[in-house]
Design a protein around this motif. Sequence first.
Motif, PDB file in Angstrom:
ATOM      1  N   TRP A   1       0.830  -1.199   0.000  1.00  0.00           N
ATOM      2  CA  TRP A   1       0.000   0.000   0.000  1.00  0.00           C
ATOM      3  C   TRP A   1       0.865   1.249   0.000  1.00  0.00           C
ATOM      4  O   TRP A   1       0.603   2.190  -0.738  1.00  0.00           O
ATOM      5  CB  TRP A   1      -0.923  -0.018   1.222  1.00  0.00           C
ATOM      6  N   TRP A   2       1.915   1.257   0.854  1.00  0.00           N
ATOM      7  CA  TRP A   2       2.811   2.405   0.909  1.00  0.00           C
ATOM      8  C   TRP A   2       3.603   2.539  -0.391  1.00  0.00           C
ATOM      9  O   TRP A   2       3.896   3.653  -0.843  1.00  0.00           O
ATOM     10  CB  TRP A   2       3.764   2.302   2.094  1.00  0.00           C
ATOM     11  N   GLY A   3       3.952   1.408  -0.985  1.00  0.00           N
ATOM     12  CA  GLY A   3       4.658   1.467  -2.262  1.00  0.00           C
ATOM     13  C   GLY A   3       3.829   2.118  -3.351  1.00  0.00           C
ATOM     14  O   GLY A   3       4.338   2.909  -4.155  1.00  0.00           O
ATOM     15  N   GLU A   4       2.530   1.809  -3.366  1.00  0.00           N
ATOM     16  CA  GLU A   4       1.646   2.430  -4.355  1.00  0.00           C
ATOM     17  C   GLU A   4       1.513   3.931  -4.117  1.00  0.00           C
ATOM     18  O   GLU A   4       1.464   4.719  -5.064  1.00  0.00           O
ATOM     19  CB  GLU A   4       0.265   1.769  -4.307  1.00  0.00           C
ATOM     20  N   VAL A   5       1.466   4.337  -2.848  1.00  0.00           N
ATOM     21  CA  VAL A   5       1.390   5.766  -2.532  1.00  0.00           C
ATOM     22  C   VAL A   5       2.641   6.488  -3.031  1.00  0.00           C
ATOM     23  O   VAL A   5       2.559   7.571  -3.638  1.00  0.00           O
ATOM     24  CB  VAL A   5       1.213   5.974  -1.016  1.00  0.00           C
ATOM     25  N   LEU A   6       3.815   5.877  -2.802  1.00  0.00           N
ATOM     26  CA  LEU A   6       5.071   6.491  -3.259  1.00  0.00           C
ATOM     27  C   LEU A   6       5.101   6.597  -4.783  1.00  0.00           C
ATOM     28  O   LEU A   6       5.546   7.608  -5.333  1.00  0.00           O
ATOM     29  CB  LEU A   6       6.258   5.671  -2.762  1.00  0.00           C
ATOM     30  N   MET A   7       4.624   5.565  -5.458  1.00  0.00           N
ATOM     31  CA  MET A   7       4.626   5.593  -6.914  1.00  0.00           C
ATOM     32  C   MET A   7       3.645   6.616  -7.479  1.00  0.00           C
ATOM     33  O   MET A   7       3.900   7.251  -8.486  1.00  0.00           O
ATOM     34  CB  MET A   7       4.315   4.205  -7.466  1.00  0.00           C
ATOM     35  N   ARG A   8       2.508   6.780  -6.815  1.00  0.00           N
ATOM     36  CA  ARG A   8       1.559   7.795  -7.298  1.00  0.00           C
ATOM     37  C   ARG A   8       2.132   9.192  -7.088  1.00  0.00           C
ATOM     38  O   ARG A   8       1.930  10.086  -7.912  1.00  0.00           O
ATOM     39  CB  ARG A   8       0.225   7.644  -6.568  1.00  0.00           C
ATOM     40  N   ALA A   9       2.816   9.391  -5.963  1.00  0.00           N
ATOM     41  CA  ALA A   9       3.493  10.675  -5.751  1.00  0.00           C
ATOM     42  C   ALA A   9       4.594  10.869  -6.781  1.00  0.00           C
ATOM     43  O   ALA A   9       4.818  11.988  -7.280  1.00  0.00           O
ATOM     44  CB  ALA A   9       4.056  10.735  -4.338  1.00  0.00           C
ATOM     45  N   ASN A  10       5.284   9.775  -7.108  1.00  0.00           N
ATOM     46  CA  ASN A  10       6.324   9.833  -8.130  1.00  0.00           C
ATOM     47  C   ASN A  10       5.733  10.199  -9.498  1.00  0.00           C
ATOM     48  O   ASN A  10       6.327  10.958 -10.270  1.00  0.00           O
ATOM     49  CB  ASN A  10       7.019   8.471  -8.212  1.00  0.00           C
ATOM     50  N   ASP A  11       4.541   9.680  -9.771  1.00  0.00           N
ATOM     51  CA  ASP A  11       3.891   9.984 -11.058  1.00  0.00           C
ATOM     52  C   ASP A  11       3.508  11.452 -11.185  1.00  0.00           C
ATOM     53  O   ASP A  11       3.374  11.966 -12.293  1.00  0.00           O
ATOM     54  CB  ASP A  11       2.652   9.112 -11.229  1.00  0.00           C
ATOM     55  N   LEU A  12       3.314  12.111 -10.037  1.00  0.00           N
ATOM     56  CA  LEU A  12       2.973  13.536 -10.097  1.00  0.00           C
ATOM     57  C   LEU A  12       4.086  14.356 -10.739  1.00  0.00           C
ATOM     58  O   LEU A  12       3.833  15.398 -11.350  1.00  0.00           O
ATOM     59  CB  LEU A  12       2.678  14.065  -8.688  1.00  0.00           C
ATOM     60  N   LEU A  13       5.344  13.883 -10.577  1.00  0.00           N
ATOM     61  CA  LEU A  13       6.458  14.595 -11.189  1.00  0.00           C
ATOM     62  C   LEU A  13       6.379  14.566 -12.712  1.00  0.00           C
ATOM     63  O   LEU A  13       6.927  15.435 -13.390  1.00  0.00           O
ATOM     64  CB  LEU A  13       7.797  13.987 -10.743  1.00  0.00           C
ATOM     65  N   LEU A  14       5.708  13.533 -13.245  1.00  0.00           N
ATOM     66  CA  LEU A  14       5.572  13.444 -14.697  1.00  0.00           C
ATOM     67  C   LEU A  14       4.722  14.583 -15.254  1.00  0.00           C
ATOM     68  O   LEU A  14       4.754  14.867 -16.449  1.00  0.00           O
ATOM     69  CB  LEU A  14       4.945  12.102 -15.075  1.00  0.00           C
ATOM     70  N   ALA A  15       3.948  15.231 -14.381  1.00  0.00           N
ATOM     71  CA  ALA A  15       3.128  16.358 -14.823  1.00  0.00           C
ATOM     72  C   ALA A  15       3.946  17.642 -14.943  1.00  0.00           C
ATOM     73  O   ALA A  15       3.427  18.655 -15.404  1.00  0.00           O
ATOM     74  CB  ALA A  15       1.967  16.585 -13.852  1.00  0.00           C
ATOM     75  N   PHE A  16       5.213  17.579 -14.506  1.00  0.00           N
ATOM     76  CA  PHE A  16       6.079  18.760 -14.571  1.00  0.00           C
ATOM     77  C   PHE A  16       7.281  18.426 -15.449  1.00  0.00           C
ATOM     78  O   PHE A  16       8.312  17.991 -14.954  1.00  0.00           O
ATOM     79  CB  PHE A  16       6.545  19.167 -13.173  1.00  0.00           C
TER      80      PHE A  16
END
Length: 291
Positions: free
Chosen positions: A118-133
């Motif tokens: 669950w925590w790994g998925e949270v980290l990856m979704r936060a990581n995906d936010l960088l793709l928006a920049f």
Amino acid sequence: MSRLSRGAEAVMPPPGRRSRAGIEATLLVGGGIVAAITVLALVSLVWTPYDVGEINATERLATSSARHWLGTDKFGRDVVSLLMVGSRTTLLVGLVSVGVAAVIGVPLGILAAMVPKWWGEVLMRANDLLLAFPALLLAIMLTAVHGQGVVTAMIAIGISSIPSFARVVRSGAIGVMKTEYVVAARAAGRRPIAIALRHVLPNVGSLVIVQASVSFAIAVLAEAALSYLGLGAPPGTPSWGRMLQEGQELLFVAPRLEVFPGVAIALAVLGFNLLGDGLRDHFDPRLEDRR
């Protein structure tokens, strides 16, 4: 099926997978281009045909000659010297930006693989936010705060490359975490940091090397684009992207001022891409049976 066709089928590699000779050729060509650019940058530290800061109005827009092999630009500066020093800027931006991305992205990817799912998925979704920049947007934001410069370009490109490292490393680390020796190490009570450093990191090292090579090609292209748009190397700093920007107004007068830096950028991107492709196939465990 005839004996001849069965023999040919055994020799030919499976569809979508290259032969060992093809992989070696890719590595050789890519490594040769990268080595040539590196040597050019190192030589520019101690010698260039002319001083890149020397402006000579009498030789402005001179064509190719024995004195100036590739001619001069609109300020009378030697194009060969500019290309040599520009390679240094390109490699510096690539090294620093890829280093920033790896230093942050690799630990992030390993952490996302080792923590509960669950925590790994949270980290990856936060990581995906960088793709928006993307790098361009980050460069614009950083330029507004800190001003134009090579450092701004390096930080912007480095931050935008973090998600790629994190995703690749997490994918490889998840597979490593399922191996018997890691399970045994966890059962023996080894600390997570020890498992990460001794077992996970060495086994994803090949993935990091391949991703670094590919990201280097992206960084070269991004630096050229940012400098061309006026968000990278400032005026007076030799850069292939800056050379493109300065020569665009003379496109129909002296097109060589666009061709030479453009070819240099294309060769650098091609070299690092070929090197990355060759390394990826070289480290592919499915090729072991054909080595």
